[in-house]
Design an enzyme around this catalytic site. Structure first.
Site, PDB file in Angstrom:
ATOM      1  N   LYS A   1       0.868  -1.181   0.000  1.00 54.72           N
ATOM      2  CA  LYS A   1       0.000   0.000   0.000  1.00 54.72           C
ATOM      3  C   LYS A   1       0.897   1.220   0.000  1.00 54.72           C
ATOM      4  CE  LYS A   1      -4.410   0.681   0.025  1.00 54.72           C
ATOM      5  NZ  LYS A   1      -5.489  -0.219  -0.420  1.00 54.72           N
TER       6      LYS A   1
ATOM      7  N   ASP B   1      -6.828   4.033  -4.734  1.00 53.94           N
ATOM      8  CA  ASP B   1      -7.528   3.815  -3.466  1.00 53.94           C
ATOM      9  C   ASP B   1      -8.237   5.150  -3.205  1.00 53.94           C
ATOM     10  OD1 ASP B   1      -7.605   1.757  -1.064  1.00 53.94           O
ATOM     11  OD2 ASP B   1      -7.387   3.707  -0.131  1.00 53.94           O
TER      12      ASP B   1
ATOM     13  N   GLY C   1     -20.417   6.989   1.539  1.00 51.63           N
ATOM     14  CA  GLY C   1     -19.520   7.436   0.483  1.00 51.63           C
ATOM     15  C   GLY C   1     -20.288   7.717  -0.793  1.00 51.63           C
ATOM     16  N   PHE C   2     -19.554   8.244  -1.780  1.00 52.96           N
ATOM     17  CA  PHE C   2     -20.164   8.487  -3.093  1.00 52.96           C
ATOM     18  C   PHE C   2     -19.085   8.423  -4.167  1.00 52.96           C
ATOM     19  CE2 PHE C   2     -18.565  12.820  -3.651  1.00 52.96           C
ATOM     20  CZ  PHE C   2     -18.235  13.151  -2.349  1.00 52.96           C
TER      21      PHE C   2
ATOM     22  N   ALA D   1     -18.462   3.270  -3.896  1.00 58.56           N
ATOM     23  CA  ALA D   1     -19.901   3.430  -3.646  1.00 58.56           C
ATOM     24  C   ALA D   1     -20.666   3.421  -4.976  1.00 58.56           C
ATOM     25  CB  ALA D   1     -20.154   4.738  -2.901  1.00 58.56           C
ATOM     26  N   TRP D   2     -20.080   4.041  -5.983  1.00 56.29           N
ATOM     27  CA  TRP D   2     -20.702   4.101  -7.321  1.00 56.29           C
ATOM     28  C   TRP D   2     -20.914   2.695  -7.900  1.00 56.29           C
ATOM     29  CZ3 TRP D   2     -17.638   2.807 -11.756  1.00 56.29           C
ATOM     30  CH2 TRP D   2     -18.298   2.969 -12.977  1.00 56.29           C
TER      31      TRP D   2
END
Ligand code: 2IT
Length: 446
Positions: A124, A164, A236-237, A241-242
């Site tokens: 990461k 991310d 979230g968006f 989330a989408w």
């Protein structure tokens, strides 16, 4: 192994690294029994070796903003474990990024990648750069400055970063452009999540959310239920989330809440194509607020300062950030009748929230299983890049389906409880651990 002794040692070595210590404790508690049944693991000190990253690169990133001011951020790459394949994992750009956060994410990634069935180690990286309010030109200059340092430490067969939180297709483009300029290497596979015209895989943008819903479908089927007609609250968006909203809607569920740092949007009539597409626009605006959704779609209402977990729903899907669902949220969800929670974000629930769900006996699955479709499709992107071909959407989707089904099966196999229920946390942790531990054991003390 005694979990408390290992943790005491780690706390002494890494004081204050709360997310990292939380992630390690969760895994060790689940695997303790299995581990202690394998004296060869103990003898090879597998746990002590596995909880420390192989190495961490830290570097200064200096860039010039639109006002001509010089800005300095910190960049990182944590190469956690390469026992089963080259390092693989996303880059997070967020103001709260620090070594503890990236070590927790790299540790989780190692087990998640093991679950995907593909040969990928865990890593990461990222920066404390805050994309909120930045122009596209500023984002480009930051990505270029970040890659100026990172490029020497990554490579097609050594370490393959992706996106991310705060890093999507736009950022991967700027990062890849600079990598190729510096390395004079034009293989398409050093980053994943690329654009479709330069090596990206069809369905990679959708894959985390799609995979999560495929996992939830299996989990519900095992419990004799289905998604049809169920209400879903998700947080979230952004990209994750989408994808989740899109697939949930396709499978007949109704997504009645999305949220942002500014509050929650209640969307009682569910999603339409227009609403789902607008989520992408909201994210690309770099404003990091969800309120405009309710201005554009008048059947939705915005409540400032509230979380998605205040909305009465059948299924809750955290899709934003670690520890975004705490014990109080868990109790509120249970009081409202929620009967399934699947983490789509990494470590979306606090340990107290997880215990609350488990004590109530509702369905609960952890991020490293639920959201593994994202990195799995990154793995499929790497394969296509190495073969110099592109698969069709149908081919990628079939492979993603197969992978999510395998992950679900592994969770069931290792998480089956004497009372017939499935502990998905235990299942995912043991399945991931066994693969990495075996690979480390066979490759000696290195
Ligand atoms: O948390 C994750 O699995 C990701 N951010 C995706 C990593 C990847 O390499 O696609």
């Amino acid at each position: 192994m005694n979990v408390n002794n290992v943790m005491a040692d780690l706390e002494r070595k890494h004081p204050g690294e709360s997310e990292y210590l939380q992630a390690v404790r969760e895994v060790l508690e689940s695997i303790e029994e299995v581990y202690n049944a394998h004296p060869e693991f103990e003898k090879a000190k597998i746990v002590e070796r596995m909880v420390e990253p192989d190495r961490i690169f830290t570097f200064r990133v200096t860039w010039v903003d639109d006002a001509g001011e010089i800005q300095t951020n910190i960049g990182y790459r944590v190469q956690f474990n390469s026992a089963i394949g080259p390092y693989k994992g996303g880059l997070r750009f967020h103001k709260a990024v620090n070594p503890s956060m990236l070590k927790f994410l790299g540790f989780e990634q190692t087990f998640k990648n093991a679950l995907t069935t593909l040969p990928m180690g865990g890593a990461k990286g990222g920066s404390d750069f805050d994309p909120t309010g930045k122009s596209d030109a500023e984002i480009m200059r930051f990505c270029q400055a970040f890659m100026l340092e990172l490029w020497r430490n990554i490579g097609v067969d050594t370490d393959v970063p992706a996106g991310d939180v705060g890093v999507g297709g736009r950022e991967i483009g700027f990062l890849n452009g600079m990598y190729q300029k510096l390395a004079r290497e034009y293989h398409t596979g050093v980053l994943t999540g690329k654009g479709m015209t330069w090596g990206g895989s069809i369905l990679r943008p959708e894959a985390t959310g799609f995979g999560a819903l495929y996992f939830v479908e299996h989990m519900l089927a095992k419990a004799g239920k289905s998604l049809e007609g169920k209400t879903i609250a998700l947080s979230g968006f952004g990209n994750v989330a989408w994808g989740a909203a899109k697939k949930a809607t396709e499978l007949g569920a109704k997504v009645i809440a999305i949220s942002g740092p500014d509050g929650v949007v209640y969307n009682p009539n569910g999603m339409t194509d227009e609403k789902i597409n607008y989520m992408l626009e909201l994210r690309a605006s770099n404003r990091n607020i969800v309120a405009p959704f309710a201005e554009k779609f008048t059947d939705a209402t915005f409540t400032p300062g509230k979380k998605a977990w205040s909305v009465k729903c059948d299924i809750a899907l955290p899709c934003a950030f670690q520890n975004e669902l705490n014990e109080a949220d868990a109790k509120e969800l249970l009081a409202n009748g929620t009967w399934c929670v699947a983490e789509v974000s990494n470590m979306g629930c606090t340990p107290e929230a997880i215990h609350t769900f488990q004590a109530a006996g509702i369905l609960f699955a952890p991020g490293k299983a639920v959201n593994a479709g994202g990195v799995a499709t990154s793995g499929l992107e790497m394969t296509q890049n190495c073969m110099h071909i592109s698969w069709s959407g149908k081919e990628v989707d079939e492979k993603l389906h197969f992978i999510m089904e395998s992950i679900h099966e592994a969770c069931v196999r290792f998480g089956q409880q004497p009372d017939g229920t499935i502990n998905y946390v235990k299942g995912a942790n043991i399945a991931g651990f066994m693969k990495v531990a075996q690979a480390m054991l066979e490759q000696g003390i290195i």
